[in-house]
Design an enzyme around this catalytic site. Structure first.
Site, PDB file in Angstrom:
ATOM      1  CB  CYS A 188       6.606 -10.909   2.743  1.00  0.00           C
ATOM      2  SG  CYS A 188       6.687  -9.364   3.661  1.00  0.00           S
ATOM      3  N   GLY A 206      -0.216   0.188  -4.945  1.00  0.00           N
ATOM      4  CA  GLY A 206      -1.515  -0.458  -4.753  1.00  0.00           C
ATOM      5  C   GLY A 206      -2.507   0.066  -5.765  1.00  0.00           C
ATOM      6  CE1 TYR A 218       7.731  -5.982  -9.031  1.00  0.00           C
ATOM      7  CE2 TYR A 218       6.767  -5.853  -6.840  1.00  0.00           C
ATOM      8  CZ  TYR A 218       6.614  -5.921  -8.212  1.00  0.00           C
ATOM      9  OH  TYR A 218       5.378  -5.931  -8.762  1.00  0.00           O
ATOM     10  CB  CYS A 253      -0.849   0.061   1.267  1.00  0.00           C
ATOM     11  SG  CYS A 253      -2.038  -1.279   1.388  1.00  0.00           S
ATOM     12  CG  ASP A 275      12.190  -7.495  -9.721  1.00  0.00           C
ATOM     13  OD1 ASP A 275      11.498  -7.652 -10.739  1.00  0.00           O
ATOM     14  OD2 ASP A 275      11.762  -7.737  -8.581  1.00  0.00           O
ATOM     15  CG  ASN A 334       3.000   0.392   3.262  1.00  0.00           C
ATOM     16  OD1 ASN A 334       4.109   0.841   3.016  1.00  0.00           O
ATOM     17  ND2 ASN A 334       2.633  -0.792   2.833  1.00  0.00           N
ATOM     18  N   GLY A 335       1.633  -1.937   5.495  1.00  0.00           N
ATOM     19  CA  GLY A 335       2.319  -2.968   6.281  1.00  0.00           C
ATOM     20  C   GLY A 335       1.349  -4.069   6.612  1.00  0.00           C
ATOM     21  CB  CYS A 363      11.018  -4.127   3.464  1.00  0.00           C
ATOM     22  SG  CYS A 363      10.628  -5.125   2.023  1.00  0.00           S
ATOM     23  CB  SER A 404      10.159  -5.355 -12.271  1.00  0.00           C
ATOM     24  OG  SER A 404      10.116  -6.434 -13.188  1.00  0.00           O
TER      25      SER A 404
HETATM   26  P1  AMP Z   1       6.949 -15.110 -11.216  1.00  0.00           P
HETATM   27  O1  AMP Z   1       6.601 -15.446 -12.586  1.00  0.00           O
HETATM   28  O2  AMP Z   1       5.917 -15.555 -10.253  1.00  0.00           O
HETATM   29  O3  AMP Z   1       8.295 -15.630 -10.831  1.00  0.00           O
HETATM   30  O4  AMP Z   1       6.950 -13.515 -11.064  1.00  0.00           O
HETATM   31  C1  AMP Z   1       8.100 -12.790 -11.212  1.00  0.00           C
HETATM   32  C2  AMP Z   1       7.753 -11.376 -11.564  1.00  0.00           C
HETATM   33  O5  AMP Z   1       6.871 -10.821 -10.589  1.00  0.00           O
HETATM   34  C3  AMP Z   1       8.969 -10.483 -11.612  1.00  0.00           C
HETATM   35  O6  AMP Z   1       8.918  -9.772 -12.823  1.00  0.00           O
HETATM   36  C4  AMP Z   1       8.814  -9.514 -10.444  1.00  0.00           C
HETATM   37  O7  AMP Z   1       9.160  -8.211 -10.837  1.00  0.00           O
HETATM   38  C5  AMP Z   1       7.358  -9.588 -10.107  1.00  0.00           C
HETATM   39  N1  AMP Z   1       7.105  -9.583  -8.650  1.00  0.00           N
HETATM   40  C6  AMP Z   1       7.870 -10.010  -7.662  1.00  0.00           C
HETATM   41  N2  AMP Z   1       7.265  -9.893  -6.470  1.00  0.00           N
HETATM   42  C7  AMP Z   1       6.057  -9.338  -6.708  1.00  0.00           C
HETATM   43  C8  AMP Z   1       4.957  -8.952  -5.898  1.00  0.00           C
HETATM   44  N3  AMP Z   1       4.977  -9.124  -4.579  1.00  0.00           N
HETATM   45  N4  AMP Z   1       3.898  -8.426  -6.527  1.00  0.00           N
HETATM   46  C9  AMP Z   1       3.863  -8.261  -7.846  1.00  0.00           C
HETATM   47  N5  AMP Z   1       4.872  -8.622  -8.654  1.00  0.00           N
HETATM   48  C10 AMP Z   1       5.949  -9.153  -8.119  1.00  0.00           C
END
Ligand code: AMP
Length: 461
Positions: A383, A28, A243, A2, A347, A101-102, A237, A284
């Site tokens: 998390c 968000g 990211y 958030c 990332d 936020n949290g 964090c 990202s």
């Molecule tokens: P995946 O295909 O599940 O491995 O998603 C990886 C992608 O999700 C990467 O491009 C990250 O930038 C993005 N990502 C990582 N953590 C989050 C998150 N908590 N919420 C949304 N996107 C995320």
């Protein structure tokens, strides 16, 4: 996941909050809200949707010189209108609005106790527990009641609150989530607080300082004063740098852009590869890919183009939408990829579903080799402090080696940044120490599992 914003003493408080929330929209996208305070009355506009749509024509309903705002992505409670923040409450001492936020780790336990005592909750949000505790406190002043309430909650919270005459900004004792104080350049007696400094740039405010871990900052017509709750080991964090935050923000005195460049450079040193082009996964992976290209001296190409009119794929809570989303969002550029050995930089790798599609997409566009480089260590643990991660069983790296993952992704090779490399990249001048539970499984605060899964009892259209 958030974003929060607050402003004190500006004739166009709601307008500037709206702009601030625009800059924080990446934190968000499900709902947004603004609450203003004028002559003892709070005014609220809260709806599901993007900031640009929620406040269309709403400024007439938001008078007053003090305001707080919130953009929300659900990490606790459902994605429903009744959970939209800032939450508001009226109790025997007046009115209060609260944006959070949290994630609180003992919210369900406290809720059970409060309900046992007869409390009625109007949302499912963990944040409402704070309002309930505040209303029950017997302390004489608002700030003492807030200290009393926060003494009982555990977890991650960066808060903005507004009362009839005050703006308050609070950061939990570990300082998990960011929160900064700023001042408007052309109105030096107007203070602002925000999750990230990118919100200040838009409204021409300058950063004054970070809200300290465990600090309650009170802003009213007498000026600024701070109360220290308690201070635990600082645990900012690290995933905000990897990211979540915008690369044009400065978090705890470290520019996110610098941190991400350093992650990419370090990754290139740790996991070099013979290749013709470095291609980021936009948006990202862009900054880390620039760092990788710089350190490896391999040309950088935008081999994937992102459609900016679709939200972040991962952020849509439904699996069906997420699967469809990758194609909606990304398209390869064959002329930049054909016949090339490609290093793809992203990332983080979470479930692996997006990356698998991306690898296939790049190969189908004619790449001769596809090597994936991830500018953070393997995500192995969920998390509990406010970043939306799936359960451990869905985290691909929790149960597979990098070689097994590379095979699943159909990549020619896969390498992650080491935990030591990440620490090096985020070592600013501020001496911040980090929470890296998602990468290490070391949790600064134990998560208290809810006593039973809470049933939805009211769904509003
Ligand atoms: P995946 O295909 O599940 O491995 O998603 C990886 C992608 O999700 C990467 O491009 C990250 O930038 C993005 N990502 C990582 N953590 C989050 C998150 N908590 N919420 C949304 N996107 C995320």
């Amino acid at each position: 996941m958030c974003g929060v914003f607050g402003i004190f003493n500006h004739p166009e408080a709601a307008n500037l909050t709206y702009l601030g929330l625009h800059a924080l929209q990446h934190r968000g996208q499900e709902s947004a809200g603004i609450v203003t305070s004028q002559e003892g009355t709070l005014h609220a506009v809260r709806k599901m949707g993007y900031v640009a749509d929620v406040f269309d024509g709403a400024f007439g309903q938001l008078p007053g010189r003090i305001a707080v705002g919130h953009v929300r992505y659900t990490t606790a409670g459902g994605s429903l209108p009744k959970n939209i923040q800032p939450l508001t409450a009226e109790y025997r001492h007046g009115s209060v609005a609260l944006g959070h936020n949290g994630n609180l780790v003992n919210a369900e336990q406290l809720r059970e106790e409060l309900e046992h005592d007869g409390a009625i909750f109007s949302s499912q949000s963990d944040t409402e527990v704070i309002l309930q505790l505040l209303a029950r406190s017997r302390e004489p002043t608002f700030v003492e009641r807030l200290c009393d309430a926060l003494g009982r909650v555990q977890g991650a919270y960066s808060l903005v609150l507004v009362t009839e005459d005050k703006l308050l900004a609070v950061r939990d004792p570990h300082g998990f989530r960011p929160l900064v104080l700023g001042r408007l350049r052309n109105h030096p007696d107007c203070y602002v607080v925000a999750s990230e400094t990118c919100a200040f740039d838009l409204i021409e405010a300058d950063k004054v300082r970070d809200i300290a871990p465990g600090e309650i900052l009170v802003i009213d017509h007498t000026g600024l004063r701070s109360v220290q709750l308690r201070r635990d080991n600082r645990r900012f964090c690290v995933f905000e740098h990897v990211y979540f935050a915008r690369p044009d923000s400065v978090l705890d005195d470290l520019p996110v852009y610098e941190a991400r460049i350093a992650m990419g450079e370090q990754l290139a040193r740790e996991a070099p590869v013979e290749a013709d082009v470095v291609v980021p996964v936009p948006d990202s992976g862009v900054v880390a890919a620039l760092g990788f290209a710089k350190a490896s001296r391999i040309p950088f190409e935008m081999g994937l183009i992102r459609n900016h009119y679709v939200g972040r794929t991962f952020i849509e809570p439904k699996d069906s939408i997420r699967h469809f989303g990758v194609k909606l969002k990304l398209n390869p550029v064959p002329s930049a990829l054909r016949g090339k050995r490609v290093v793809v930089v992203d990332d983080s790798l979470v479930r692996g579903t997006t990356s698998r599609k991306i690898v296939k997409m790049i190969r189908a566009a004619g790449a001769s080799e596809v090597h994936l480089r991830i500018s953070s260590p393997p995500v192995i643990s969920p998390c509990y402090y406010g970043i939306d991660t799936p359960t451990r069983s869905e985290l691909i790296a929790a149960s597979h080696t990098p070689d097994e993952i590379a095979r699943y992704l159909t990549a020619d090779s896969l390498a992650y940044l080491s935990p030591e490399g990440l620490s090096k990249a985020v070592r600013g001048d501020s001496g911040t120490t980090y929470c890296d539970a998602c990468f290490s499984g070391r949790y600064p605060i134990r998560f208290i599992p809810p006593p039973g899964r809470r049933q939805l009892r009211l769904i509003e259209a």
